[in-house]
Scaffold this motif. Structure first.
Motif, PDB file in Angstrom:
ATOM      1  N   LEU A 127      13.082  21.831  -5.038  1.00 32.99           N
ATOM      2  CA  LEU A 127      14.276  22.648  -4.856  1.00 32.99           C
ATOM      3  C   LEU A 127      13.931  24.137  -4.927  1.00 32.99           C
ATOM      4  O   LEU A 127      13.097  24.552  -5.737  1.00 32.99           O
TER       5      LEU A 127
ATOM      6  N   ASN B 153      15.693  26.977  -5.836  1.00 33.03           N
ATOM      7  CA  ASN B 153      16.033  27.930  -6.906  1.00 33.03           C
ATOM      8  C   ASN B 153      16.368  27.202  -8.201  1.00 33.03           C
ATOM      9  O   ASN B 153      16.653  26.009  -8.211  1.00 33.03           O
TER      10      ASN B 153
ATOM     11  N   LEU C  53      19.840  25.222  -8.668  1.00 29.16           N
ATOM     12  CA  LEU C  53      19.859  23.876  -8.081  1.00 29.16           C
ATOM     13  C   LEU C  53      19.048  22.900  -8.928  1.00 29.16           C
ATOM     14  O   LEU C  53      19.432  21.751  -9.110  1.00 29.16           O
TER      15      LEU C  53
ATOM     16  N   PHE D   5      20.851  19.603 -10.369  1.00 26.27           N
ATOM     17  CA  PHE D   5      20.342  18.278  -9.998  1.00 26.27           C
ATOM     18  C   PHE D   5      19.561  17.623 -11.137  1.00 26.27           C
ATOM     19  O   PHE D   5      19.500  16.403 -11.233  1.00 26.27           O
TER      20      PHE D   5
END
Length: 169
Positions: free
Chosen positions: A113, A115, A118, A122
């Protein structure tokens, strides 16, 4: 063939109505069986399961042909229980394997991912995924797997331990 249905039912403190509800057999059928009428092996199996006794425990017989018939029905029940438990174990292993695989891939995907926000979102969802594994598995068992196995192995439907491996003492 004589049966011990009334004796076992009263010993368990059940009324005919309670046994009917627990077994799925009509009260009238239970009344006829307790009065000495013959019943099908399937019906007697439902009653034995509801009373938590073996099928052979329900009968008093001195006729070798009848004993053979009852023993055969008990063998069929034992076979269905063993086969069902093995199939259930397969479903269980498949579910857990798939869940772990998905969660593993999700964890690897977190590294890709772009950044930190995120990754945090997640990552939190990944953690929640682990927490939800067992409730989701139970939902699948209740709504999909048990009805399917009950239909495939009808003699096992009322057994409380139908999905558990039999323990030897």
């Amino acid at each position: 063939m004589e049966n011990k249905l009334k004796l076992i039912r009263t010993k368990n403190g059940l009324s005919q109505e309670a046994l009917a509800e627990k077994s799925g057999v009509s009260v009238r059928t239970i009344q006829r069986l307790e009065a000495g009428n013959d019943g099908s092996i399937d019906t007697m199996n439902l009653l034995a399961s509801a009373l938590n006794v073996s099928l052979t425990d329900l009968f008093i017989t001195k006729d070798p042909d009848q004993e053979f018939k009852v023993a055969g029905a008990q063998t069929q029940l034992d076979y269905q229980l063993a086969t069902r438990r093995q199939e259930f174990k397969g479903y269980n292993i498949a579910f857990i394997g798939c869940w772990i695989g998905i969660m593993f891939l999700w964890g690897i995907g977190l590294q890709l991912l772009p950044n930190d926000i995120l990754v945090d979102v997640f990552g939190a969802l990944w953690f929640v995924g682990w927490i939800l594994m067992f409730p989701i598995k139970q939902l699948l068992i209740t709504n999909y797997i048990n009805p399917k196995l009950d239909q495939k192995y009808p003699l096992t439907k009322l057994h409380l331990d139908k999905n558990k491996r039999k323990r030897h003492s």
